[in-house]
Design an enzyme around this catalytic site. Structure first.
Site, PDB file in Angstrom:
ATOM      1  N   ASP A  29     -14.912   6.638  46.184  1.00  0.00           N
ATOM      2  CA  ASP A  29     -15.968   5.722  46.608  1.00  0.00           C
ATOM      3  C   ASP A  29     -16.016   4.557  45.617  1.00  0.00           C
ATOM      4  O   ASP A  29     -16.187   4.771  44.409  1.00  0.00           O
ATOM      5  CB  ASP A  29     -17.312   6.462  46.618  1.00  0.00           C
ATOM      6  CG  ASP A  29     -18.478   5.585  47.073  1.00  0.00           C
ATOM      7  OD1 ASP A  29     -18.289   4.356  47.262  1.00  0.00           O
ATOM      8  OD2 ASP A  29     -19.589   6.126  47.209  1.00  0.00           O
ATOM      9  N   GLU A  79      -5.718  -0.201  17.933  1.00  0.00           N
ATOM     10  CA  GLU A  79      -5.203   1.154  18.080  1.00  0.00           C
ATOM     11  C   GLU A  79      -4.003   1.147  19.023  1.00  0.00           C
ATOM     12  O   GLU A  79      -3.667   2.165  19.628  1.00  0.00           O
ATOM     13  CB  GLU A  79      -6.287   2.116  18.573  1.00  0.00           C
ATOM     14  CG  GLU A  79      -6.997   1.727  19.849  1.00  0.00           C
ATOM     15  CD  GLU A  79      -8.079   2.735  20.213  1.00  0.00           C
ATOM     16  OE1 GLU A  79      -7.737   3.783  20.780  1.00  0.00           O
ATOM     17  OE2 GLU A  79      -9.261   2.462  19.934  1.00  0.00           O
ATOM     18  N   CYS A 111     -11.698   2.403  17.995  1.00  0.00           N
ATOM     19  CA  CYS A 111     -12.318   1.132  18.379  1.00  0.00           C
ATOM     20  C   CYS A 111     -13.189   0.526  17.277  1.00  0.00           C
ATOM     21  O   CYS A 111     -13.769  -0.548  17.475  1.00  0.00           O
ATOM     22  CB  CYS A 111     -13.163   1.322  19.648  1.00  0.00           C
ATOM     23  SG  CYS A 111     -12.200   1.892  21.059  1.00  0.00           S
ATOM     24  N   SER A 201     -16.768  12.770  24.123  1.00  0.00           N
ATOM     25  CA  SER A 201     -16.758  11.386  23.666  1.00  0.00           C
ATOM     26  C   SER A 201     -18.058  10.683  24.019  1.00  0.00           C
ATOM     27  O   SER A 201     -18.654   9.981  23.186  1.00  0.00           O
ATOM     28  CB  SER A 201     -15.567  10.643  24.277  1.00  0.00           C
ATOM     29  OG  SER A 201     -15.436   9.354  23.716  1.00  0.00           O
ATOM     30  N   HIS A 233     -20.545  -1.557  21.530  1.00  0.00           N
ATOM     31  CA  HIS A 233     -19.166  -1.279  21.914  1.00  0.00           C
ATOM     32  C   HIS A 233     -19.193  -0.842  23.372  1.00  0.00           C
ATOM     33  O   HIS A 233     -19.966   0.039  23.756  1.00  0.00           O
ATOM     34  CB  HIS A 233     -18.581  -0.181  21.030  1.00  0.00           C
ATOM     35  CG  HIS A 233     -17.311   0.407  21.559  1.00  0.00           C
ATOM     36  ND1 HIS A 233     -16.191  -0.359  21.805  1.00  0.00           N
ATOM     37  CD2 HIS A 233     -16.984   1.682  21.915  1.00  0.00           C
ATOM     38  CE1 HIS A 233     -15.229   0.417  22.278  1.00  0.00           C
ATOM     39  NE2 HIS A 233     -15.686   1.657  22.358  1.00  0.00           N
ATOM     40  N   LYS A 242     -26.148   3.819  28.506  1.00  0.00           N
ATOM     41  CA  LYS A 242     -26.577   5.203  28.313  1.00  0.00           C
ATOM     42  C   LYS A 242     -27.089   5.411  26.893  1.00  0.00           C
ATOM     43  O   LYS A 242     -28.125   6.038  26.670  1.00  0.00           O
ATOM     44  CB  LYS A 242     -25.410   6.159  28.593  1.00  0.00           C
ATOM     45  CG  LYS A 242     -25.001   6.257  30.046  1.00  0.00           C
ATOM     46  CD  LYS A 242     -23.805   7.191  30.195  1.00  0.00           C
ATOM     47  CE  LYS A 242     -23.336   7.276  31.646  1.00  0.00           C
ATOM     48  NZ  LYS A 242     -22.148   8.170  31.788  1.00  0.00           N
ATOM     49  N   ASN A 275     -11.791  -2.394  29.306  1.00  0.00           N
ATOM     50  CA  ASN A 275     -11.859  -1.878  27.947  1.00  0.00           C
ATOM     51  C   ASN A 275     -10.925  -2.648  27.010  1.00  0.00           C
ATOM     52  O   ASN A 275      -9.719  -2.700  27.240  1.00  0.00           O
ATOM     53  CB  ASN A 275     -11.477  -0.397  27.960  1.00  0.00           C
ATOM     54  CG  ASN A 275     -11.839   0.321  26.684  1.00  0.00           C
ATOM     55  OD1 ASN A 275     -12.229  -0.292  25.693  1.00  0.00           O
ATOM     56  ND2 ASN A 275     -11.699   1.631  26.695  1.00  0.00           N
ATOM     57  N   SER A 308     -13.877   6.367  18.202  1.00  0.00           N
ATOM     58  CA  SER A 308     -13.747   7.815  18.353  1.00  0.00           C
ATOM     59  C   SER A 308     -13.073   8.432  17.143  1.00  0.00           C
ATOM     60  O   SER A 308     -12.275   7.808  16.456  1.00  0.00           O
ATOM     61  CB  SER A 308     -12.941   8.126  19.613  1.00  0.00           C
ATOM     62  OG  SER A 308     -13.652   7.760  20.769  1.00  0.00           O
TER      63      SER A 308
END
Length: 383
Positions: A29, A79, A111, A201, A233, A242, A275, A308
């Site tokens: 979707d 990275e 990152c 993560s 970030h 979030k 990203n 990370s």
């Protein structure tokens, strides 16, 4: 004495893919991509673009001859290294014509590394106020065709010139770094794609922001009301939101709405690019500065950097009077608007094209800096 960002620019490859087309091709979707993770388009990097060319294309437009003679430090955060030993910053130093008596180094911590570079550059400039430093975040984020991370790919670079008389953002000494040994995302040596524990993560990212934000408030006696906006970030645009919502749960609805409105301005460019790994925070900063209608000189901004593994940092800066005059809004909008849209089939072909001299020669990429040949593991560039 101050130090901070005097010039700021980003570059993305000349191709992109509409996320609705990718969703349809993957029998997903489209709302899962456009709403669920908050992405509309994804930058596609051809084989003629690597972290060195992306970085050079980001930095070259903002450098004058005087800058090239006064830059003592070239730092590349990435990275997506092209060599396990030689720093990409060394090649970049030559391509950009920086004076020879300078340091050139490449930094790695997922990152986060560009933020480490920015902090190192700030300290160097404070100690040598007549000199300058160039910090560039450059990455190609790839997870593989049909992979879970495919819709969170992207590519590009952000270049920042750091001086003692910054005309955009003066960095403060108020910062809270945070390190913890966690395997939420990593790429073992020799592996083409990273290993990802997605739920861990996401959880670690949110927890890291809550930890550094709480520590910052306690350490410096500051509250959300002290900030005009926060930049995050952004591996995908819903991720920062979030963390923001989790960290601001105790704030009033009015304060949450004020900061969330600015967050929406900070993700406009990322929704169209995807990203950037080390550059994601700084693409968000550029988007915030160029799209917000309420920011003004003297406003304090908060920036949350995350890599990370994991290293995070919350740091701050103040907008300098006249900063708007030094933004490249028109150029950035033109860069995004003039890209070529690819079909899913064309994107998959680009993704799977091997790096050979024949394919490099056949490329139609006319970008100023591009890879033209690889002989005996030495990369050659159009410059």
């Amino acid at each position: 004495m101050t130090a901070g960002i005097d010039k700021l620019n980003f570059f993305v490859p000349p191709y992109y893919l509409e996320m609705t087309e990718l969703a349809n091709a993957r029998n997903v979707d489209p709302a899962k991509y456009t709403i669920g993770i908050g992405q509309d388009q994804m930058a596609i990097s051809p084989i003629t673009q690597d972290i060195i060319t992306l970085a050079a294309n980001a930095a070259q437009p903002i450098l004058t001859d005087e800058d090239r003679q006064t830059i003592d430090l070239v730092i590349l955060g990435t990275e997506s290294s092209v060599d396990e030993s030689k720093a990409a910053a060394v090649v970049l130093h030559r391509l950009l014509g920086i004076q020879p008596f300078a340091r050139g180094i490449e930094l790695k911590e997922a990152c986060y590394s560009a933020t480490a570079g920015l902090q190192f550059a700030k300290e160097y400039v404070l100690a040598h106020p007549e000199r300058k430093a160039l910090v560039i975040a450059s990455d190609i984020a790839r997870y593989g065709l049909h992979s879970g991370g495919e819709p969170t790919q992207g590519a590009g670079a952000v270049a920042m010139l750091v001086t003692s008389q910054p005309r955009i953002l003066a960095l403060s000494d108020e910062s809270v770094p945070y390190t913890q040994d966690i395997y939420d995302f990593w790429r073992p040596t020799g592996e083409p794609y990273p290993v990802v524990n997605g739920p861990l993560s996401n959880q670690t990212y949110i927890q890291a922001f809550e930890t550094v934000w709480q520590e910052y408030q306690q350490r410096y006696q500051k509250t959300l009301a002290d900030f005009a906006a926060l930049a995050f970030h952004i591996p995908y645009t819903k991720m920062g939101k979030k963390a923001l919502l989790a960290g601001l749960a105790q704030e009033s609805e009015a304060e949450q709405n004020r900061i969330l409105a600015q967050y929406e301005e900070s993700i406009r460019y990322s929704r169209r690019v995807g990203n950037l790994y080390t550059g994601s925070l700084y693409l968000g900063l550029i988007s915030l500065l160029e799209n917000s209608q309420t920011l003004k000189a003297g406003d304090q901004l908060g920036l949350f950097s995350y890599g990370s593994g994991a290293v995070a940092e919350f740091f701050t800066g103040r907008l300098v009077p006249g900063y708007q005059e030094h933004l490249l809004t028109d150029a950035h909008n033109a860069l995004l608007a003039n890209r070529q849209a690819l079909s899913v089939a064309a994107y998959e072909e680009v993704f799977q094209t091997p790096l050979t001299n024949e394919n490099l020669t056949a490329s139609t990429d006319t970008t100023a800096f591009r890879l033209t040949a690889v002989n005996d593991h030495i990369r050659y560039y159009q410059e």
